[in-house]
Design an enzyme around this catalytic site. Structure first.
Site, PDB file in Angstrom:
ATOM      1  N   LYS A   1       0.827  -1.224  -0.092  1.00  9.65           N
ATOM      2  CA  LYS A   1      -0.077   0.019  -0.108  1.00  9.65           C
ATOM      3  C   LYS A   1       0.867   1.350  -0.010  1.00  9.65           C
ATOM      4  CE  LYS A   1      -0.279   0.137   4.927  1.00  9.65           C
ATOM      5  NZ  LYS A   1      -0.889  -0.539   6.097  1.00  9.65           N
TER       6      LYS A   1
ATOM      7  N   ARG B   1     -11.249  -0.271  14.629  1.00 10.67           N
ATOM      8  CA  ARG B   1     -11.245   0.582  13.426  1.00 10.67           C
ATOM      9  C   ARG B   1     -12.095  -0.107  12.640  1.00 10.67           C
ATOM     10  NH1 ARG B   1      -5.439   1.357  10.709  1.00 10.67           N
ATOM     11  NH2 ARG B   1      -5.887  -0.345  10.041  1.00 10.67           N
TER      12      ARG B   1
ATOM     13  N   TYR C   1      14.929  33.220   0.552  1.00 11.16           N
ATOM     14  CA  TYR C   1      13.716  34.116   1.101  1.00 11.16           C
ATOM     15  C   TYR C   1      13.961  34.216   2.561  1.00 11.16           C
ATOM     16  CZ  TYR C   1      11.039  32.548  -3.027  1.00 11.16           C
ATOM     17  OH  TYR C   1      10.708  32.059  -4.041  1.00 11.16           O
TER      18      TYR C   1
ATOM     19  N   MET D   1       9.641  25.892  -3.124  1.00  9.64           N
ATOM     20  CA  MET D   1       8.905  25.071  -3.647  1.00  9.64           C
ATOM     21  C   MET D   1       9.725  24.090  -4.410  1.00  9.64           C
ATOM     22  SD  MET D   1       5.773  25.506  -6.280  1.00  9.64           S
ATOM     23  CE  MET D   1       4.785  26.764  -5.131  1.00  9.64           C
TER      24      MET D   1
END
Ligand SMILES: *Cc1c(COP(=O)(O)O)cnc(C)c1O
Length: 393
Positions: A36, A135, A277, A325
């Site tokens: 998964k 669950r 930055y 980014m």
């Protein structure tokens, strides 16, 4: 390479992990490889064929989407098991393709019977029992009814497995809860036996349970994190390295994933200047700075600004300033001969140094599962045959 970074998968390390884990499980025990979360970030389509080369023929996924992707690359002889979400509209496809799936409520059981009857096929089910995770899982109070339905519809159902999931076997804090779950599972699966149901696979173990509680192994273990070379927690690692059979031997698990890139640009910045930055980093002397084409878009967290490290020419280089980014910057003043285009190791080994996933998770308060599965699918995965590396948690 049209991508700014890539992930390498080490075939040799995987072979060693699977061999070690299969030995720990015992020869008669089915190794269900849990893939998964895009094979914990390693890439479903790259991982499955490699696991198959090492004798794995059973894969467990979370949902139909992952099953579809696994179906496209797996051998015909390999089996799939969906442990979680299946939309009602997709259940027919699952049954038609002989994919096994967890049944954790009456609703899914009844839908499976109806669809299998329509197809004149047997749905292959694993009954997930509630033992304390709270669950998903069949409640004890519903068990008689569930078993009656299975008996009445024996032509359309194959009860292939009975299972449960443990609530954190990797931590000693949960010791009592796990023991109780195992007791409840024994009792409930005893009710199946009394009713003459003998599913092929009884299974409750994940990596941590299989490595800490041998009695949890039964007929099958669902192994995720450990096959990728990571210990589920530091406690699991300690417990195993201190056990009699492993005493004084090297870590038997090897990480199979590395993450690499190349230097995009280098520049000299004079003393007293802010870098990137904002004002979180200011040079105190003339500084050589390399820009790496990876940012938070690619899964390199902003919290690693002024904190992370990479390897270049075998040396560690510190991240300076904020992570953007698409890029971050590192200080390479101390690395002689550094050039644009040099390989940058984000995770993995270069020369005598390594950067582990653990170093990221400590800095960013993630667990290794979370860090790995957040590696974006768009980064290419490349399979390599190379010397395995040991690693932390
Ligand atoms: C993820 C998962 C596993 C595997 O857990 P690991 O700790 O990675 O070995 C096993 N069973 C279920 C139901 C899971 O969701």
């Amino acid at each position: 390479m049209i991508h700014s970074s890539w992930i390498e998968i080490n075939k040799t390390a995987l072979r060693k992990n699977i061999r070690y884990l299969q030995k720990r499980l015992g020869s008669g025990v089915k190794f269900a490889s849990v893939i998964k979360g895009n094979a914990y970030g390693h890439g479903i389509k790259e991982f499955i064929p490699l696991a198959e080369e090492n004798g794995i023929d059973f894969f467990a996924v979370f949902d139909t989407n992952e099953a579809l992707r696994a179906q496209a690359v797996k051998r015909d002889t390999s089996q799939l098991l969906i442990m979680g979400m299946i939309d009602d509209e997709e259940l027919a496809w699952v049954i038609e393709n002989e994919i096994s799936f967890f049944v954790f409520d009456l609703d899914r059981l009844l839908k499976a019977v109806a669809l299998a009857r329509k197809q004149q096929k047997k749905a292959k089910i694993h009954l997930e029992l509630e033992t304390g995770l709270n669950r998903t899982g069949i409640e004890e109070a519903d068990l008689d009814e569930v078993l009656a339905i299975i008996r009445e519809n024996a032509d359309f159902l194959e009860l292939e497995g009975v299972c449960t999931h443990l609530a954190g076997a990797e931590s000693i804090t949960n010791y009592m809860r796990i023991q109780e779950q195992m007791r409840v599972f024994e009792r409930l699966s005893g009710i199946l036996k009394k009713n003459q149901f003998f599913p092929k696979y009884r299974h409750i173990a994940c990596s941590a349970a299989a490595l800490i509680y041998p009695q949890s192994i039964m007929d099958m273990a669902r192994i995720g994190i450990a096959q990728y070379g990571f210990w589920p927690s530091m406690e699991t690692k300690m417990n195993n390295l201190l056990s009699d059979e492993n005493k004084f031997t090297l870590d038997p698990l090897h990480r199979i994933l590395s993450w690499k890139s190349r230097i995009m640009s280098i520049k000299k910045v004079p003393a007293g200047k802010f870098v990137s930055y904002g004002n979180s980093f200011r040079t105190t002397k003339e500084t050589r700075i390399a820009t790496i084409p990876i940012g938070y878009f690619h899964g390199y967290r902003r919290s690693l600004g002024n904190m992370g490290q990479v390897l270049i020419r075998g040396s560690k280089a510190n991240v300076i300033g904020a992570v953007s980014m698409n890029v971050f910057q590192v200080n390479v003043t101390h690395i002689p001969g550094v050039q644009k285009g040099d390989e940058v190791v984000i995770i993995g080994t270069q020369g005598k140094n390594s950067i582990s996933v653990a170093s990221f998770t400590e800095l960013s308060k993630q667990i290794n599962y979370e860090f790995l599965t957040r590696l974006p699918e768009s980064i290419p995965r490349i399979v390599k045959e190379s010397k395995p590396e040991n690693n932390g948690v």
